[in-house]
Write a protein that holds these residues in place. Structure first.
Motif, PDB file in Angstrom:
ATOM      1  N   VAL A 134       0.817  -1.211   0.000  1.00  0.00           N
ATOM      2  CA  VAL A 134       0.000   0.000   0.000  1.00  0.00           C
ATOM      3  C   VAL A 134       0.851   1.261   0.000  1.00  0.00           C
ATOM      4  N   GLY A 135       2.022   1.226   0.671  1.00  0.00           N
ATOM      5  CA  GLY A 135       2.897   2.385   0.757  1.00  0.00           C
ATOM      6  C   GLY A 135       3.288   2.947  -0.602  1.00  0.00           C
ATOM      7  N   ARG A 136       3.366   2.080  -1.601  1.00  0.00           N
ATOM      8  CA  ARG A 136       3.817   2.507  -2.929  1.00  0.00           C
ATOM      9  C   ARG A 136       2.649   2.757  -3.879  1.00  0.00           C
ATOM     10  N   MET A 137       1.429   2.797  -3.338  1.00  0.00           N
ATOM     11  CA  MET A 137       0.256   2.890  -4.200  1.00  0.00           C
ATOM     12  C   MET A 137      -0.284   4.307  -4.356  1.00  0.00           C
ATOM     13  N   THR A 138      -0.998   4.511  -5.450  1.00  0.00           N
ATOM     14  CA  THR A 138      -1.708   5.767  -5.657  1.00  0.00           C
ATOM     15  C   THR A 138      -2.925   5.787  -4.724  1.00  0.00           C
ATOM     16  N   ALA A 139      -3.527   6.969  -4.560  1.00  0.00           N
ATOM     17  CA  ALA A 139      -4.660   7.115  -3.639  1.00  0.00           C
ATOM     18  C   ALA A 139      -5.804   6.177  -3.997  1.00  0.00           C
ATOM     19  N   SER A 140      -6.121   6.053  -5.283  1.00  0.00           N
ATOM     20  CA  SER A 140      -7.262   5.210  -5.639  1.00  0.00           C
ATOM     21  C   SER A 140      -6.951   3.735  -5.405  1.00  0.00           C
ATOM     22  N   ARG A 141      -5.703   3.327  -5.648  1.00  0.00           N
ATOM     23  CA  ARG A 141      -5.333   1.935  -5.361  1.00  0.00           C
ATOM     24  C   ARG A 141      -5.358   1.677  -3.860  1.00  0.00           C
ATOM     25  N   ARG A 142      -4.959   2.726  -3.077  1.00  0.00           N
ATOM     26  CA  ARG A 142      -5.016   2.573  -1.623  1.00  0.00           C
ATOM     27  C   ARG A 142      -6.460   2.397  -1.162  1.00  0.00           C
ATOM     28  N   ALA A 143      -7.397   3.092  -1.824  1.00  0.00           N
ATOM     29  CA  ALA A 143      -8.814   2.946  -1.474  1.00  0.00           C
ATOM     30  C   ALA A 143      -9.285   1.515  -1.731  1.00  0.00           C
ATOM     31  N   VAL A 144      -8.798   0.931  -2.825  1.00  0.00           N
ATOM     32  CA  VAL A 144      -9.154  -0.459  -3.129  1.00  0.00           C
ATOM     33  C   VAL A 144      -8.562  -1.386  -2.068  1.00  0.00           C
ATOM     34  N   ALA A 145      -7.280  -1.156  -1.725  1.00  0.00           N
ATOM     35  CA  ALA A 145      -6.616  -1.989  -0.722  1.00  0.00           C
ATOM     36  C   ALA A 145      -7.317  -1.896   0.631  1.00  0.00           C
ATOM     37  N   ALA A 146      -7.777  -0.693   0.992  1.00  0.00           N
ATOM     38  CA  ALA A 146      -8.487  -0.509   2.267  1.00  0.00           C
ATOM     39  C   ALA A 146      -9.803  -1.281   2.252  1.00  0.00           C
ATOM     40  N   ALA A 147     -10.488  -1.262   1.111  1.00  0.00           N
ATOM     41  CA  ALA A 147     -11.755  -1.999   0.992  1.00  0.00           C
ATOM     42  C   ALA A 147     -11.502  -3.503   1.071  1.00  0.00           C
ATOM     43  N   VAL A 148     -10.393  -3.936   0.483  1.00  0.00           N
ATOM     44  CA  VAL A 148     -10.018  -5.356   0.557  1.00  0.00           C
ATOM     45  C   VAL A 148      -9.793  -5.765   2.010  1.00  0.00           C
ATOM     46  N   ALA A 149      -9.091  -4.907   2.768  1.00  0.00           N
ATOM     47  CA  ALA A 149      -8.779  -5.208   4.168  1.00  0.00           C
ATOM     48  C   ALA A 149     -10.042  -5.302   5.024  1.00  0.00           C
ATOM     49  N   ARG A 150     -11.111  -4.623   4.588  1.00  0.00           N
ATOM     50  CA  ARG A 150     -12.375  -4.651   5.344  1.00  0.00           C
ATOM     51  C   ARG A 150     -13.214  -5.884   5.043  1.00  0.00           C
ATOM     52  N   GLN A 151     -12.862  -6.632   3.984  1.00  0.00           N
ATOM     53  CA  GLN A 151     -13.684  -7.771   3.578  1.00  0.00           C
ATOM     54  C   GLN A 151     -13.628  -8.886   4.609  1.00  0.00           C
ATOM     55  N   ARG A 152     -14.759  -9.482   4.833  1.00  0.00           N
ATOM     56  CA  ARG A 152     -14.828 -10.680   5.673  1.00  0.00           C
ATOM     57  C   ARG A 152     -15.137 -11.818   4.730  1.00  0.00           C
ATOM     58  N   GLY A 153     -14.321 -12.845   4.734  1.00  0.00           N
ATOM     59  CA  GLY A 153     -14.565 -13.966   3.840  1.00  0.00           C
ATOM     60  C   GLY A 153     -14.155 -13.628   2.424  1.00  0.00           C
ATOM     61  N   HIS A 154     -14.882 -14.149   1.439  1.00  0.00           N
ATOM     62  CA  HIS A 154     -14.471 -13.938   0.058  1.00  0.00           C
ATOM     63  C   HIS A 154     -15.427 -13.014  -0.663  1.00  0.00           C
ATOM     64  N   PHE A 155     -14.944 -12.445  -1.760  1.00  0.00           N
ATOM     65  CA  PHE A 155     -15.704 -11.411  -2.462  1.00  0.00           C
ATOM     66  C   PHE A 155     -15.357 -11.451  -3.939  1.00  0.00           C
ATOM     67  N   THR A 156     -16.230 -10.882  -4.761  1.00  0.00           N
ATOM     68  CA  THR A 156     -15.948 -10.792  -6.196  1.00  0.00           C
ATOM     69  C   THR A 156     -15.415  -9.394  -6.514  1.00  0.00           C
ATOM     70  N   ALA A 157     -14.713  -9.297  -7.639  1.00  0.00           N
ATOM     71  CA  ALA A 157     -14.215  -8.004  -8.101  1.00  0.00           C
ATOM     72  C   ALA A 157     -15.389  -7.058  -8.365  1.00  0.00           C
ATOM     73  N   GLU A 158     -16.492  -7.598  -8.893  1.00  0.00           N
ATOM     74  CA  GLU A 158     -17.674  -6.785  -9.201  1.00  0.00           C
ATOM     75  C   GLU A 158     -18.247  -6.164  -7.928  1.00  0.00           C
ATOM     76  N   ALA A 159     -18.343  -6.969  -6.861  1.00  0.00           N
ATOM     77  CA  ALA A 159     -18.890  -6.466  -5.593  1.00  0.00           C
ATOM     78  C   ALA A 159     -17.992  -5.382  -5.014  1.00  0.00           C
ATOM     79  N   LEU A 160     -16.680  -5.582  -5.145  1.00  0.00           N
ATOM     80  CA  LEU A 160     -15.734  -4.585  -4.626  1.00  0.00           C
ATOM     81  C   LEU A 160     -15.848  -3.289  -5.429  1.00  0.00           C
TER      82      LEU A 160
END
Ligand SMILES: [Zn+2]
Ligand SMILES: [Zn+2]
Ligand SMILES: [Zn+2]
Length: 140
Positions: free
Chosen positions: A13-39
């Motif tokens: 995450v340290g080397r990511m752009t703001a929008s990629r960091r937003a995706v990474a933060a959303a990934v970290a909040r996931q419980r269990g598994h998820f689809t790219a579409e849902a994210l």
């Protein structure tokens, strides 16, 4: 989230752009598994291409692994350490990791026998978890 996945995620995450960091933060909040579409749907301000690209980066970094569900859909999940496979429950969708040296040996033997250079393999096992295989009459 598994500690190793959290550490790998933080390192990326340290080397990511703001929008990629937003995706990474959303990934970290996931419980269990998820689809790219849902994210992508949960991140209306981030372009779909960025969501997909970030998932690819995190998968290549070993933060996420992809799981092929029995309906053919591809899900993402925070990865356990090292090379492994998945036990997928068709009842409740629960996923367990497993690693088995016998599987790995069979793959390398097949490759050797066929003079085939293996670059990767994928194995999901579908079935029912302990909770889902319980007969209805013996319900909790
Ligand atoms: Zn996995
Ligand atoms: Zn189950
Ligand atoms: Zn394997």
């Amino acid at each position: 989230m598994p500690q190793l996945a959290a550490a790998r995620l933080a390192a990326r995450v340290g080397r990511m752009t703001a929008s990629r960091r937003a995706v990474a933060a959303a990934v970290a909040r996931q419980r269990g598994h998820f689809t790219a579409e849902a994210l992508a749907a949960a991140l209306p301000n981030v372009g779909r291409a960025t969501v997909y690209r970030t998932l690819k980066i995190l998968t290549e970094a070993g933060v996420l692994c992809r799981v092929l569900m029995d309906d053919g859909s591809l899900h993402y999940r925070l990865s356990g350490p090292g090379h492994h496979h998945h036990l997928v429950c068709v009842g409740c969708g629960a996923i367990q990791d497993f690693a088995d040296s016998v599987v790995e040996r069979v793959v390398s033997q097949l490759a050797r026998a066929g003079s085939f250079t293996v670059e990767g393999h994928w194995l999901e096992v579908y079935g029912r978890c302990a909770g889902c295989s319980t007969a209805p009459s013996a319900a909790r």
